[in-house]
Design a protein around this motif. Sequence first.
Motif, PDB file in Angstrom:
ATOM      1  N   PRO A   1      61.492  35.442  54.160  1.00  0.00           N
ATOM      2  CA  PRO A   1      60.534  34.712  55.004  1.00  0.00           C
ATOM      3  C   PRO A   1      59.262  34.416  54.229  1.00  0.00           C
ATOM      4  CG  PRO A   1      60.726  36.986  55.699  1.00  0.00           C
ATOM      5  CD  PRO A   1      61.774  36.774  54.656  1.00  0.00           C
ATOM      6  N   LYS A   2      58.734  33.233  54.443  1.00  0.00           N
ATOM      7  CA  LYS A   2      57.548  32.806  53.710  1.00  0.00           C
ATOM      8  C   LYS A   2      56.282  33.465  54.227  1.00  0.00           C
ATOM      9  CE  LYS A   2      59.601  28.472  52.392  1.00  0.00           C
ATOM     10  NZ  LYS A   2      59.583  27.028  52.478  1.00  0.00           N
ATOM     11  N   ILE A   3      56.230  33.726  55.533  1.00  0.00           N
ATOM     12  CA  ILE A   3      55.056  34.375  56.102  1.00  0.00           C
ATOM     13  C   ILE A   3      55.509  35.622  56.852  1.00  0.00           C
ATOM     14  CG2 ILE A   3      53.646  32.300  56.285  1.00  0.00           C
ATOM     15  CD1 ILE A   3      54.461  32.154  59.216  1.00  0.00           C
ATOM     16  N   LYS A   4      54.658  36.603  56.876  1.00  0.00           N
ATOM     17  CA  LYS A   4      54.974  37.816  57.611  1.00  0.00           C
ATOM     18  C   LYS A   4      54.809  37.557  59.106  1.00  0.00           C
ATOM     19  CE  LYS A   4      53.792  41.782  56.018  1.00  0.00           C
ATOM     20  NZ  LYS A   4      52.985  42.940  55.614  1.00  0.00           N
ATOM     21  N   ALA A   5      55.599  38.248  59.890  1.00  0.00           N
ATOM     22  CA  ALA A   5      55.483  38.132  61.334  1.00  0.00           C
ATOM     23  C   ALA A   5      54.131  38.688  61.760  1.00  0.00           C
ATOM     24  CB  ALA A   5      56.609  38.892  62.017  1.00  0.00           C
ATOM     25  N   GLN A   6      53.497  38.005  62.673  1.00  0.00           N
ATOM     26  CA  GLN A   6      52.189  38.441  63.139  1.00  0.00           C
ATOM     27  C   GLN A   6      52.363  39.409  64.292  1.00  0.00           C
ATOM     28  OE1 GLN A   6      50.087  34.921  64.148  1.00  0.00           O
ATOM     29  NE2 GLN A   6      49.643  34.403  62.037  1.00  0.00           N
ATOM     30  N   VAL A   7      51.960  40.625  64.067  1.00  0.00           N
ATOM     31  CA  VAL A   7      52.018  41.639  65.116  1.00  0.00           C
ATOM     32  C   VAL A   7      50.636  42.235  65.264  1.00  0.00           C
ATOM     33  CG1 VAL A   7      54.440  42.195  64.768  1.00  0.00           C
ATOM     34  CG2 VAL A   7      52.718  43.421  63.493  1.00  0.00           C
ATOM     35  N   GLY A   8      50.441  42.932  66.336  1.00  0.00           N
ATOM     36  CA  GLY A   8      49.145  43.533  66.594  1.00  0.00           C
ATOM     37  C   GLY A   8      48.943  44.797  65.773  1.00  0.00           C
ATOM     38  N   PRO A   9      47.856  45.471  66.009  1.00  0.00           N
ATOM     39  CA  PRO A   9      47.557  46.688  65.254  1.00  0.00           C
ATOM     40  C   PRO A   9      48.479  47.830  65.649  1.00  0.00           C
ATOM     41  CG  PRO A   9      45.969  46.387  66.979  1.00  0.00           C
ATOM     42  CD  PRO A   9      46.818  45.149  66.972  1.00  0.00           C
ATOM     43  N   SER A  10      48.536  48.823  64.802  1.00  0.00           N
ATOM     44  CA  SER A  10      49.315  50.010  65.129  1.00  0.00           C
ATOM     45  C   SER A  10      48.622  50.774  66.257  1.00  0.00           C
ATOM     46  CB  SER A  10      49.453  50.910  63.905  1.00  0.00           C
ATOM     47  OG  SER A  10      48.189  51.415  63.542  1.00  0.00           O
ATOM     48  N   ARG A  11      49.342  51.712  66.828  1.00  0.00           N
ATOM     49  CA  ARG A  11      48.779  52.474  67.939  1.00  0.00           C
ATOM     50  C   ARG A  11      47.557  53.265  67.481  1.00  0.00           C
ATOM     51  NH1 ARG A  11      52.552  56.700  70.874  1.00  0.00           N
ATOM     52  NH2 ARG A  11      52.648  57.451  68.751  1.00  0.00           N
ATOM     53  N   ARG A  12      47.660  53.852  66.309  1.00  0.00           N
ATOM     54  CA  ARG A  12      46.541  54.648  65.791  1.00  0.00           C
ATOM     55  C   ARG A  12      45.319  53.777  65.549  1.00  0.00           C
ATOM     56  NH1 ARG A  12      47.895  58.080  60.744  1.00  0.00           N
ATOM     57  NH2 ARG A  12      48.886  59.349  62.335  1.00  0.00           N
ATOM     58  N   ALA A  13      45.528  52.592  64.965  1.00  0.00           N
ATOM     59  CA  ALA A  13      44.396  51.702  64.673  1.00  0.00           C
ATOM     60  C   ALA A  13      43.776  51.163  65.961  1.00  0.00           C
ATOM     61  CB  ALA A  13      44.847  50.559  63.783  1.00  0.00           C
ATOM     62  N   ALA A  14      44.610  50.805  66.928  1.00  0.00           N
ATOM     63  CA  ALA A  14      44.095  50.248  68.182  1.00  0.00           C
ATOM     64  C   ALA A  14      43.289  51.292  68.951  1.00  0.00           C
ATOM     65  CB  ALA A  14      45.234  49.731  69.040  1.00  0.00           C
ATOM     66  N   ARG A  15      43.728  52.525  68.899  1.00  0.00           N
ATOM     67  CA  ARG A  15      43.012  53.575  69.622  1.00  0.00           C
ATOM     68  C   ARG A  15      41.757  54.003  68.884  1.00  0.00           C
ATOM     69  NH1 ARG A  15      47.659  57.625  72.017  1.00  0.00           N
ATOM     70  NH2 ARG A  15      48.451  56.167  73.558  1.00  0.00           N
ATOM     71  N   ALA A  16      41.851  54.117  67.556  1.00  0.00           N
ATOM     72  CA  ALA A  16      40.718  54.616  66.778  1.00  0.00           C
ATOM     73  C   ALA A  16      39.580  53.600  66.711  1.00  0.00           C
ATOM     74  CB  ALA A  16      41.174  54.961  65.365  1.00  0.00           C
ATOM     75  N   ASN A  17      39.903  52.328  66.585  1.00  0.00           N
ATOM     76  CA  ASN A  17      38.869  51.306  66.438  1.00  0.00           C
ATOM     77  C   ASN A  17      38.362  50.772  67.768  1.00  0.00           C
ATOM     78  OD1 ASN A  17      39.234  51.577  63.706  1.00  0.00           O
ATOM     79  ND2 ASN A  17      40.674  49.894  63.572  1.00  0.00           N
ATOM     80  N   GLY A  18      38.934  51.232  68.857  1.00  0.00           N
ATOM     81  CA  GLY A  18      38.476  50.774  70.160  1.00  0.00           C
ATOM     82  C   GLY A  18      38.922  49.373  70.499  1.00  0.00           C
ATOM     83  N   ILE A  19      39.993  48.886  69.858  1.00  0.00           N
ATOM     84  CA  ILE A  19      40.480  47.534  70.131  1.00  0.00           C
ATOM     85  C   ILE A  19      41.163  47.484  71.492  1.00  0.00           C
ATOM     86  CG2 ILE A  19      42.040  45.739  69.313  1.00  0.00           C
ATOM     87  CD1 ILE A  19      41.648  46.846  66.496  1.00  0.00           C
TER      88      ILE A  19
END
Length: 112
Positions: free
Chosen positions: A18-36
């Motif tokens: 694939p030419k581009i990576k699939a766009q997914v959201g942040p990991s659970r740890r990142a979403a919780r730690a950064n307050g996203i």
Amino acid sequence: IEPHRLAYESVLKRRMPPKIKAQVGPSRRAARANGIDPFYPLSVDPLKHATNPAMFMPFLSDMGKINGRNVTGLTKKNQRRVGKAIRRAKMMGILPILSKRNIFNPLYARYG
């Protein structure tokens, strides 16, 4: 005909990466730690608030479609719950189905 065209390697059908990576959201740890993810620090279950349309307006596109995780920044679990709550609210008639009309604006209340 060129000789390298007859080689076995050139005849094989190779799967292109694939030419581009699939766009997914942040990991659970990142979403919780950064307050996203706004539901985690408040310990709120989106399914219990399906009748509150103001909570789900930021997660809808202009046409009333549910935004993906790459846009919302939610964890997988909360993205599924938000989607389910939005679908429930649309079936109950709380959220508009085809547009993201701000129902709290007094202009829409008059012409709505």
